[in-house]
Design an enzyme around this catalytic site. Structure first.
Site, PDB file in Angstrom:
ATOM      1  N   ARG A 199       0.826  -1.206   0.000  1.00 26.83           N
ATOM      2  CA  ARG A 199       0.000   0.000   0.000  1.00 26.83           C
ATOM      3  C   ARG A 199       0.864   1.261   0.000  1.00 26.83           C
ATOM      4  O   ARG A 199       0.403   2.329  -0.359  1.00 26.83           O
ATOM      5  CB  ARG A 199      -0.903   0.022   1.242  1.00 26.83           C
ATOM      6  N   ARG A 203       9.290   6.514  -3.548  1.00 29.27           N
ATOM      7  CA  ARG A 203       9.418   7.421  -4.691  1.00 29.27           C
ATOM      8  C   ARG A 203      10.841   7.960  -4.795  1.00 29.27           C
ATOM      9  O   ARG A 203      11.416   8.365  -3.787  1.00 29.27           O
ATOM     10  CB  ARG A 203       8.460   8.601  -4.543  1.00 29.27           C
ATOM     11  N   ARG A 275      -7.955  -5.580  15.055  1.00 27.59           N
ATOM     12  CA  ARG A 275      -7.232  -4.662  15.909  1.00 27.59           C
ATOM     13  C   ARG A 275      -8.173  -3.517  16.238  1.00 27.59           C
ATOM     14  O   ARG A 275      -8.971  -3.081  15.399  1.00 27.59           O
ATOM     15  CB  ARG A 275      -5.993  -4.090  15.193  1.00 27.59           C
ATOM     16  N   ARG A 305       0.873   6.955  16.141  1.00 27.37           N
ATOM     17  CA  ARG A 305       0.891   8.272  15.503  1.00 27.37           C
ATOM     18  C   ARG A 305       0.128   9.292  16.346  1.00 27.37           C
ATOM     19  O   ARG A 305      -0.648   8.923  17.238  1.00 27.37           O
ATOM     20  CB  ARG A 305       0.305   8.212  14.094  1.00 27.37           C
ATOM     21  N   GLU A 326      -2.601   7.826  19.113  1.00 26.47           N
ATOM     22  CA  GLU A 326      -3.320   6.619  18.681  1.00 26.47           C
ATOM     23  C   GLU A 326      -2.541   5.367  19.098  1.00 26.47           C
ATOM     24  O   GLU A 326      -1.376   5.210  18.754  1.00 26.47           O
ATOM     25  CB  GLU A 326      -3.456   6.689  17.154  1.00 26.47           C
ATOM     26  N   TYR A 374     -10.412  -4.596   4.735  1.00 25.93           N
ATOM     27  CA  TYR A 374     -10.058  -3.190   4.869  1.00 25.93           C
ATOM     28  C   TYR A 374     -10.520  -2.499   3.588  1.00 25.93           C
ATOM     29  O   TYR A 374     -10.058  -2.825   2.502  1.00 25.93           O
ATOM     30  CB  TYR A 374      -8.553  -2.974   5.067  1.00 25.93           C
ATOM     31  N   ASP A 376     -11.150   1.267   1.716  1.00 31.51           N
ATOM     32  CA  ASP A 376     -11.133   2.725   1.740  1.00 31.51           C
ATOM     33  C   ASP A 376     -12.534   3.247   1.449  1.00 31.51           C
ATOM     34  O   ASP A 376     -13.378   2.531   0.905  1.00 31.51           O
ATOM     35  CB  ASP A 376     -10.125   3.256   0.710  1.00 31.51           C
TER      36      ASP A 376
HETATM   37  P1  FAD Z   1     -18.662   1.600   9.111  1.00 32.41           P
HETATM   38  O1  FAD Z   1     -18.261   3.002   8.925  1.00 32.41           O
HETATM   39  O2  FAD Z   1     -17.953   0.799  10.133  1.00 32.41           O
HETATM   40  O3  FAD Z   1     -20.237   1.587   9.426  1.00 32.41           O
HETATM   41  C1  FAD Z   1     -20.875   0.448   9.957  1.00 32.41           C
HETATM   42  C2  FAD Z   1     -21.952   0.938  10.906  1.00 32.41           C
HETATM   43  O4  FAD Z   1     -22.720  -0.198  11.339  1.00 32.41           O
HETATM   44  C3  FAD Z   1     -21.403   1.587  12.163  1.00 32.41           C
HETATM   45  O5  FAD Z   1     -21.942   2.879  12.307  1.00 32.41           O
HETATM   46  C4  FAD Z   1     -21.855   0.662  13.298  1.00 32.41           C
HETATM   47  O6  FAD Z   1     -22.212   1.367  14.454  1.00 32.41           O
HETATM   48  C5  FAD Z   1     -23.075  -0.014  12.686  1.00 32.41           C
HETATM   49  N1  FAD Z   1     -23.361  -1.328  13.268  1.00 32.41           N
HETATM   50  C6  FAD Z   1     -22.514  -2.361  13.420  1.00 32.41           C
HETATM   51  N2  FAD Z   1     -23.146  -3.420  13.979  1.00 32.41           N
HETATM   52  C7  FAD Z   1     -24.435  -3.038  14.161  1.00 32.41           C
HETATM   53  C8  FAD Z   1     -25.584  -3.686  14.701  1.00 32.41           C
HETATM   54  N3  FAD Z   1     -25.549  -4.959  15.139  1.00 32.41           N
HETATM   55  N4  FAD Z   1     -26.741  -3.011  14.751  1.00 32.41           N
HETATM   56  C9  FAD Z   1     -26.814  -1.721  14.308  1.00 32.41           C
HETATM   57  N5  FAD Z   1     -25.738  -1.068  13.787  1.00 32.41           N
HETATM   58  C10 FAD Z   1     -24.580  -1.710  13.712  1.00 32.41           C
HETATM   59  N6  FAD Z   1     -10.728   5.286   4.214  1.00 32.41           N
HETATM   60  C11 FAD Z   1     -10.279   6.215   3.349  1.00 32.41           C
HETATM   61  O7  FAD Z   1     -10.731   6.263   2.194  1.00 32.41           O
HETATM   62  N7  FAD Z   1      -9.335   7.141   3.727  1.00 32.41           N
HETATM   63  C12 FAD Z   1      -8.798   7.156   4.971  1.00 32.41           C
HETATM   64  O8  FAD Z   1      -7.942   7.998   5.278  1.00 32.41           O
HETATM   65  C13 FAD Z   1      -9.252   6.179   5.901  1.00 32.41           C
HETATM   66  N8  FAD Z   1      -8.744   6.152   7.144  1.00 32.41           N
HETATM   67  C14 FAD Z   1      -9.152   5.179   8.005  1.00 32.41           C
HETATM   68  C15 FAD Z   1      -8.585   5.162   9.273  1.00 32.41           C
HETATM   69  C16 FAD Z   1      -8.949   4.173  10.166  1.00 32.41           C
HETATM   70  C17 FAD Z   1      -8.339   4.188  11.540  1.00 32.41           C
HETATM   71  C18 FAD Z   1      -9.863   3.166   9.766  1.00 32.41           C
HETATM   72  C19 FAD Z   1     -10.200   2.042  10.686  1.00 32.41           C
HETATM   73  C20 FAD Z   1     -10.460   3.193   8.518  1.00 32.41           C
HETATM   74  C21 FAD Z   1     -10.110   4.201   7.617  1.00 32.41           C
HETATM   75  N9  FAD Z   1     -10.692   4.291   6.357  1.00 32.41           N
HETATM   76  C22 FAD Z   1     -10.243   5.241   5.475  1.00 32.41           C
HETATM   77  C23 FAD Z   1     -11.771   3.358   5.939  1.00 32.41           C
HETATM   78  C24 FAD Z   1     -13.179   3.896   6.251  1.00 32.41           C
HETATM   79  O9  FAD Z   1     -13.332   4.056   7.643  1.00 32.41           O
HETATM   80  C25 FAD Z   1     -14.199   2.879   5.679  1.00 32.41           C
HETATM   81  O10 FAD Z   1     -14.068   2.866   4.281  1.00 32.41           O
HETATM   82  C26 FAD Z   1     -15.662   3.195   6.007  1.00 32.41           C
HETATM   83  O11 FAD Z   1     -15.855   3.497   7.357  1.00 32.41           O
HETATM   84  C27 FAD Z   1     -16.517   2.001   5.637  1.00 32.41           C
HETATM   85  O12 FAD Z   1     -17.893   2.306   5.842  1.00 32.41           O
HETATM   86  P2  FAD Z   1     -18.924   1.183   6.251  1.00 32.41           P
HETATM   87  O13 FAD Z   1     -20.268   1.815   6.196  1.00 32.41           O
HETATM   88  O14 FAD Z   1     -18.702  -0.047   5.447  1.00 32.41           O
HETATM   89  O15 FAD Z   1     -18.541   0.781   7.747  1.00 32.41           O
HETATM   90  N1  UDP Z   2       3.455   1.432   8.012  1.00 35.00           N
HETATM   91  C1  UDP Z   2       4.662   1.502   8.674  1.00 35.00           C
HETATM   92  N2  UDP Z   2       5.133   2.733   9.048  1.00 35.00           N
HETATM   93  C2  UDP Z   2       4.470   3.873   8.797  1.00 35.00           C
HETATM   94  C3  UDP Z   2       3.228   3.800   8.120  1.00 35.00           C
HETATM   95  C4  UDP Z   2       2.748   2.563   7.748  1.00 35.00           C
HETATM   96  O1  UDP Z   2       5.286   0.500   8.952  1.00 35.00           O
HETATM   97  O2  UDP Z   2       4.955   4.959   9.172  1.00 35.00           O
HETATM   98  C5  UDP Z   2       2.965   0.098   7.643  1.00 35.00           C
HETATM   99  C6  UDP Z   2       1.991  -0.466   8.687  1.00 35.00           C
HETATM  100  O3  UDP Z   2       2.187  -1.858   8.800  1.00 35.00           O
HETATM  101  C7  UDP Z   2       0.647  -0.139   8.103  1.00 35.00           C
HETATM  102  C8  UDP Z   2       0.912  -0.304   6.611  1.00 35.00           C
HETATM  103  O4  UDP Z   2       2.248   0.150   6.426  1.00 35.00           O
HETATM  104  O5  UDP Z   2      -0.348  -1.022   8.568  1.00 35.00           O
HETATM  105  C9  UDP Z   2      -0.047   0.442   5.705  1.00 35.00           C
HETATM  106  O6  UDP Z   2       0.066   1.822   5.974  1.00 35.00           O
HETATM  107  P1  UDP Z   2      -1.149   2.811   5.804  1.00 35.00           P
HETATM  108  O7  UDP Z   2      -0.681   4.202   6.001  1.00 35.00           O
HETATM  109  O8  UDP Z   2      -1.870   2.464   4.546  1.00 35.00           O
HETATM  110  O9  UDP Z   2      -1.998   2.417   7.086  1.00 35.00           O
HETATM  111  P2  UDP Z   2      -3.519   2.641   7.444  1.00 35.00           P
HETATM  112  O10 UDP Z   2      -4.063   3.739   6.595  1.00 35.00           O
HETATM  113  O11 UDP Z   2      -4.102   1.301   7.180  1.00 35.00           O
HETATM  114  O12 UDP Z   2      -3.475   2.986   8.901  1.00 35.00           O
END
Ligand code: FAD
Ligand code: UDP
Length: 406
Positions: A199, A203, A275, A305, A326, A374, A376
């Site tokens: 991922r 560069r 996690r 971070r 975090e 996972y 996006d």
């Molecule tokens: P969710 O957002 O998880 O929605 C599911 C919903 O279902 C939740 O509100 C939950 O409360 C509800 N639910 C679950 N079980 C039940 C139940 N039994 N009854 C009623 N409700 C329930 N994507 C990006 O494009 N860019 C980013 O920078 C990015 N950063 C991220 C950083 C982190 C730390 C994480 C974990 C994810 C990140 N993502 C990012 C991904 C992004 O969060 C997801 O693409 C998005 O949230 C997916 O939407 P969803 O609706 O599938 O799931």
């Molecule tokens: N990663 C790392 N060091 C960093 C950033 C990312 O080792 O400073 C590794 C880590 O294992 C992470 C993966 O690269 O899970 C993917 O990074 P990304 O930034 O896509 O993480 P996410 O958005 O899933 O938190």
């Protein structure tokens, strides 16, 4: 058809007026969506526009799922409550879709990392390499230099560590990836798939944009406002603080479920490993770190971070600042599942749940939790739009998964 009453009912008309259901069309179905995140909102909107009557339940007290944003009461800064979210995509239709609901402000994700008492730029680029090795190499020199440090005996990297060693060699791996990855995933990088590292690009120029995609931006008023607009349709009703139970399904013609796949089956085969994240909030007067995301590459620093949220909204002015440290750890039953682990053990259990789901009629599992992947945000939206399209063609013959989780 009877309807259960919910503890909290909100009807998300942005004009504040209550919404009426459109049951006028004879083909109109009553559809239940579990989860008011992007998956539920996008599918619900599309099916509502096609004339179906949509009920969405979410166990949380807010919409937008893990993309939820909220203004911090003390500082006024827009906070990404469940961790930093940057919208980026190559999918022009998805980009147009989100822009039709919310103004996206220009935003480039530029991540820094602290390691060995210095601050470097990520993803690894020419600046990182020259700074790390105290050199002034040009792109082709740096490419040769890094290739000379990489472990070229690894033809087919089998795990994260081998991928990193083949990619950049041990110095950069140890400084930027090893400690961070151990903290993030709680296991040795030799146990993780190589794909996780793929991922991140390397560069040989000074481009420090974290993403490759053509379109990138930040919603001006936050993701929750965007999701509220997606949900703002007269045929969509949202019940917050309402946990789905399987007996609800009988009251609807069809269910789209974006909660955890194993949770749907009351974890009867065991729990899929995730996690979870803990956020430690602190405030600062002024600018704490000068950027939105600062990673910490060393294992000795317990957090992965620090996010300083006001830098996600550079068009706003805030004197005070709010930051989140975090921490990543194993997800326990009462924790929020964030990152699916998807190692051999989890994939075997996933296959069992997929088989179970395929024997279940009247429900399609969607989104990051429903398919244990996972995803996006742009991919989530793309899959949600496509899933709704297929439903509009096949009706209730839709399979348990529009996209295979395996
Ligand atoms: P969710 O957002 O998880 O929605 C599911 C919903 O279902 C939740 O509100 C939950 O409360 C509800 N639910 C679950 N079980 C039940 C139940 N039994 N009854 C009623 N409700 C329930 N994507 C990006 O494009 N860019 C980013 O920078 C990015 N950063 C991220 C950083 C982190 C730390 C994480 C974990 C994810 C990140 N993502 C990012 C991904 C992004 O969060 C997801 O693409 C998005 O949230 C997916 O939407 P969803 O609706 O599938 O799931
Ligand atoms: N990663 C790392 N060091 C960093 C950033 C990312 O080792 O400073 C590794 C880590 O294992 C992470 C993966 O690269 O899970 C993917 O990074 P990304 O930034 O896509 O993480 P996410 O958005 O899933 O938190």
């Amino acid at each position: 058809m009877s309807r259960r009453s919910a503890p909290t009912l909100i009807v998300l008309g942005l004009d504040g007026k209550s919404a009426a259901k459109s049951n006028s069309e004879s083909h109109s179905m009553n559809i239940l969506l579990v989860g008011a995140g992007l998956s539920g909102a996008v599918i619900g909107r599309k099916l509502a526009e096609a004339g179906h009557s949509i009920t969405i339940v979410d166990s949380r007290d807010h919409i937008a799922g893990n993309c939820h944003t909220k203004r911090d009461a003390q500082t006024g800064v827009m906070v990404h409550i469940y961790g930093p979210h940057i919208f980026h995509t190559d999918d022009e239709e998805v980009w147009d879709y989100v822009n039709s609901f919310e103004t996206f402000m220009p935003y480039k994700n530029r991540v820094k990392t602290t390691s060995g008492g210095q601050v470097f730029s990520l993803p690894i680029n020419l600046h990182t390499i020259n700074q790390f090795y105290n050199r002034t190499m040009r792109p082709d020199e740096a490419r040769d230099f890094i290739e000379g440090r990489a472990d070229t005996s690894i033809a087919e990297p089998q795990n994260f560590e081998e991928q990193a060693m083949r990619f950049v060699g041990s110095d950069l791996y140890e400084a930027f990836f090893k400690g961070y990855t151990i903290k993030q995933w709680g296991v040795s990088p030799t146990e993780l798939p190589a794909a996780i590292l793929k991922r991140l690009p390397v560069r040989f120029n000074y481009d420090d944009n974290y993403f490759f995609h053509r379109f990138q931006g930040m919603p001006k008023n936050g993701y929750t406002e965007m999701v509220a607009r997606i949900l703002d349709h007269p045929a969509v009703t949202v019940h917050l603080n309402t946990r789905f139970t399987r007996d609800m399904a009988g009251e609807y013609d069809y269910v789209f479920y974006s909660g955890p796949l194993d949770g749907y089956f009351d974890y009867e085969l065991g729990r899929l490993g995730y996690r979870t994240l803990d956020f430690e909030r602190f405030t600062y007067e002024g600018d704490y770190q000068g950027c939105a995301v600062m990673n910490y590459g060393e294992e000795a620093v317990p957090f992965t971070r620090i996010t300083e949220h006001k830098h996600f909204s550079p068009w706003e002015r805030h004197d005070a600042s709010v930051c989140y440290r975090e921490f990543s750890r194993a997800c326990e039953p009462d924790d929020i599942p964030y990152y699916p682990i998807r190692q051999v053990k989890e994939k075997a259990l996933l296959a069992e749940y997929v088989a179970l789901a395929k024997q279940t009629s009247g429900v399609t599992f969607v989104g990051r939790l429903g398919t244990y992947r996972y995803l996006d945000m742009d991919v989530t939206i793309r899959e949600a739009l496509d899933t709704a399209d297929v439903f509009l063609t096949t009706g209730t013959d839709l399979p348990a998964f529009a996209t295979s989780p395996l």
